[in-house]
Write a protein that holds these residues in place. Structure first.
Motif, short mmCIF file in Angstrom:
data_model
loop_
_atom_site.label_atom_id
_atom_site.label_comp_id
_atom_site.label_asym_id
_atom_site.label_seq_id
_atom_site.Cartn_x
_atom_site.Cartn_y
_atom_site.Cartn_z
N ARG A 118 52.02 19.02 3.77
CA ARG A 118 51.65 19.07 2.36
C ARG A 118 50.37 18.27 2.12
O ARG A 118 49.46 18.70 1.40
N ASP A 140 47.45 22.95 -9.63
CA ASP A 140 46.88 24.06 -8.86
C ASP A 140 46.87 23.72 -7.37
O ASP A 140 47.26 24.53 -6.52
N GLY A 143 50.44 23.58 -6.02
CA GLY A 143 51.02 24.91 -5.84
C GLY A 143 50.52 25.59 -4.59
O GLY A 143 51.29 26.20 -3.84
N VAL A 144 49.21 25.49 -4.32
CA VAL A 144 48.66 26.07 -3.09
C VAL A 144 49.27 25.39 -1.87
O VAL A 144 49.59 26.05 -0.87
N ALA A 146 52.25 24.06 -1.67
CA ALA A 146 53.63 24.53 -1.52
C ALA A 146 53.66 25.90 -0.86
O ALA A 146 54.48 26.16 0.04
N ILE A 147 52.76 26.80 -1.29
CA ILE A 147 52.72 28.14 -0.70
C ILE A 147 52.37 28.06 0.79
O ILE A 147 52.97 28.73 1.63
N ALA A 148 51.40 27.21 1.13
CA ALA A 148 50.99 27.08 2.52
C ALA A 148 52.11 26.52 3.39
O ALA A 148 52.35 27.00 4.50
N LEU A 150 55.31 26.76 2.86
CA LEU A 150 56.35 27.78 3.00
C LEU A 150 55.92 28.90 3.94
O LEU A 150 56.76 29.52 4.60
N MET A 151 54.62 29.18 4.00
CA MET A 151 54.14 30.20 4.94
C MET A 151 54.28 29.70 6.38
O MET A 151 54.60 30.47 7.28
N PRO A 154 59.24 28.81 6.38
CA PRO A 154 60.03 29.26 5.23
C PRO A 154 61.30 28.46 5.00
O PRO A 154 61.85 28.48 3.90
#
Length: 565
Positions: A118, A140, A143-144, A146-148, A150-151, A154
């Motif tokens: 993170r 912002d 959020g990016v 968090a997406i990274a 999870l990619m 998962p």
């Protein structure tokens, strides 16, 4: 191991272990330098947990960020001193080109856990947006990140670090610090920030760890600066210098050891206070999380998934009896802490009426000791002898019999041998556990109890020694005459299942193995067949396991007793 990152990390740990004389300090520096916390002792973890400083031991986002800012600051200083750099590249892109890769390298060297992931993503995104002149908010960037994360993984939300890390960052972003000057204003702002983060993390901490450190707020005011500006730099620079030449690192290790000597007694003193940390069990607050509770004259037995160890919880209406703690060779009480204790808490068990140890081996004693420090235990019965036990331990050589909530318990064994536990009803179904039984003991028990073979008879038996057929005699199997066989162990294959079923004279479908379906739970009632509960809800439904409605493992919601062959 082949040449690569793991070998470098191992070399750094070995250098630290060789250079730092204090074992506890060496373990701490290894954790701070490369995230290798395997040498941190249980006592150290307890003190860090009770003082709320566990987040400082493993490499956290704060450490990665600090390292990135230091490298970026050095890059800016070097940029100002180099006319060539000043002519060919702007200052901030140059600082980002060095700072972000440095953070990536440090995070990779530390094992690249979720907080480090993170942090690296947030640093990269923040700097990219800054250099691009884009208008953005802290959420912002978060959020990016968090997406990274999870990619990359998962399953990251299944780890406590995911929630602790992102909740802490969200709190910091939501509560923007006001610009102020002066030492007093800085102290006030720091206290406010830490209080807000601690309050936001309180529900997550309680839910994941069932405890909260009350002393952490004050302790971290001192611990965070000490770790950030003394211990972490010492660990990093010492590790770097050690790889080049050991003599260069000796002054740094001396400073680190002195700082550790000053800090550690204070942490121990705080952790010793009764109110330093409190235990909270959130599972008992939610009725939907309550597990089925047996009525009087019934009991529910749960054989936990403990790998090659054995841990069986027997619950009656008002009591809980535990057979072994899931320990295996060199586990040193970890199974008791990480498996048995959380299971008992989930069932709402605050006291163990009787702890039965199949044998008095050192690792079983370690597990019992860990449980004794966590919750009260009325009685301890053990096979063999336990010299030096810090509380009375009853021997299993003499038969012990007691009755609670309409359920009869019996422990027995041969002198100096392992301990067997039988749980049942007068003339009704029974459960027999004989984890450490061997063939010689089985023969002696069968001979000694030949006049009353009903004392061994059981509807359900937990196979001794993970189902080893050499641990049994034909006479013992005939005396027990089970309908079902429970098999603890880390692995099971069709051939082994067939061999166990043949030895115990049951169908292969009646051999239930924890290696197949996780925890096995059975509900026994007088005059009724066993009621099997499909995969104890305690351990959930992992995505990597397949649980058909009815299969060869016999895991159905309510299995009815069928005529035996």
């Amino acid at each position: 191991a082949p040449a690569g990152l793991l070998r470098i990390r191992d070399a750094i740990v070995r250098h630290i272990r060789h250079a730092v004389l204090d074992r506890d300090a060496a373990a701490l520096f290894s954790g701070l330098a490369v995230g290798a916390t395997g040498e941190v002792s249980r006592e150290q973890w307890r003190v860090f947990s009770d003082t709320g400083t566990t987040h400082l031991v493993a490499i956290s986002g704060m450490h990665v960020t600090l390292f990135c800012w230091v490298v970026a600051a050095l890059a800016r200083r070097g940029w100002r001193r180099s006319p060539w750099l000043a002519m060919h590249v702007d200052r901030e892109p140059f600082a980002a080109m060095l700072g972000v890769p440095a953070a990536v390298c440090y995070a990779a060297l530390a094992g690249f856990g979720i907080p480090a992931q993170r942090t690296v993503v947030m640093l990269a995104v923040w700097w990219a947006l800054k250099l691009a002149g884009r208008v953005h908010s802290g959420f912002d960037v978060l959020g990016v990140a968090a997406i990274a994360v999870l990619m990359v993984d998962p399953f990251a939300p299944l780890a406590s670090g995911f929630w602790l890390s992102f909740v802490a960052m969200a709190t910091l972003i939501a509560t923007e610090a006001t610009s102020s000057s002066g030492l007093r204003a800085w102290i006030v702002q720091t206290l406010r920030t830490q209080w807000r983060v601690s309050l936001a993390l309180l529900p997550v901490t309680i839910w994941w760890f069932s405890s909260v450190s009350l002393a952490g707020l004050l302790v971290n005011l001192v611990a965070i600066p000490v770790f950030s500006f003394v211990l972490v730099p010492v660990a990093l620079l010492g590790a770097l210098f050690s790889m080049v030449a050991q003599p260069l690192a000796r002054p740094l290790w001396w400073v680190g050891e002195r700082a550790h000597e000053l800090m550690w007694p204070m942490l121990v003193a705080v952790a010793a206070h009764p109110l330093a940390a409190i235990d909270v069990h959130p599972a008992s607050w939610f009725p939907s999380l309550h597990y089925e509770r047996p009525a009087s004259g019934e009991f529910i037995a749960t054989l936990l998934e403990a790998g090659d160890g054995t841990a069986l919880i027997v619950r009656t209406r008002h009591h809980a009896i535990l057979y072994d703690t899931g320990e295996t060779y060199t586990s040193e009480g970890r199974a008791a802490e990480r498996l048995v204790q959380p299971a008992l808490q989930a069932y709402g068990v605050s006291k163990i009426s009787v702890l039965v140890l199949s044998a008095s081996h050192a690792y079983r004693a370690a597990g019992a000791g860990r449980l004794m420090t966590a919750l009260p235990i009325d009685r301890v019965i053990a096979g063999g002898s336990w010299p030096g036990a810090h509380r009375p331990v009853e021997s299993c050589d003499r038969e012990q019999r007691w009755r609670v909530d309409g359920v009869e318990f019996v422990t027995f064994g041969v002198p100096g041998g392992s301990c067997l536990l039988r749980v049942g009803f007068d003339g009704g179904p029974a459960l027999l556990v004989a984890d450490r039984l061997d063939a010689a003991e089985a023969a002696r028990l069968t001979q000694a109890l030949s006049s009353g073979s009903q004392r061994l008879r059981a509807t359900v038996v937990v196979a001794p020694r993970r189902g080893a057929t050499s641990a049994l005699t034909s006479e013992f199997v005939a005396a027990v005459d089970p309908h079902w066989v429970l098999l603890p162990g880390a692995r099971i294959d069709p051939r082994r299942r067939a061999a166990v079923a043949l030895r115990w004279r049951v169908e292969p479908s009646r051999v239930l193995a924890t290696a197949d379906q996780g925890a096995v739970q059975v509900h026994l009632r007088g005059g009724l067949p066993p009621r099997w509960l499909k995969n104890a809800a305690l351990q959930g439904h992992p995505l990597w396991r397949y649980h058909p409605g009815s299969d060869s493992s016999g895991g159905t919601d309510a299995m009815q007793d069928r005529p035996r062959p």
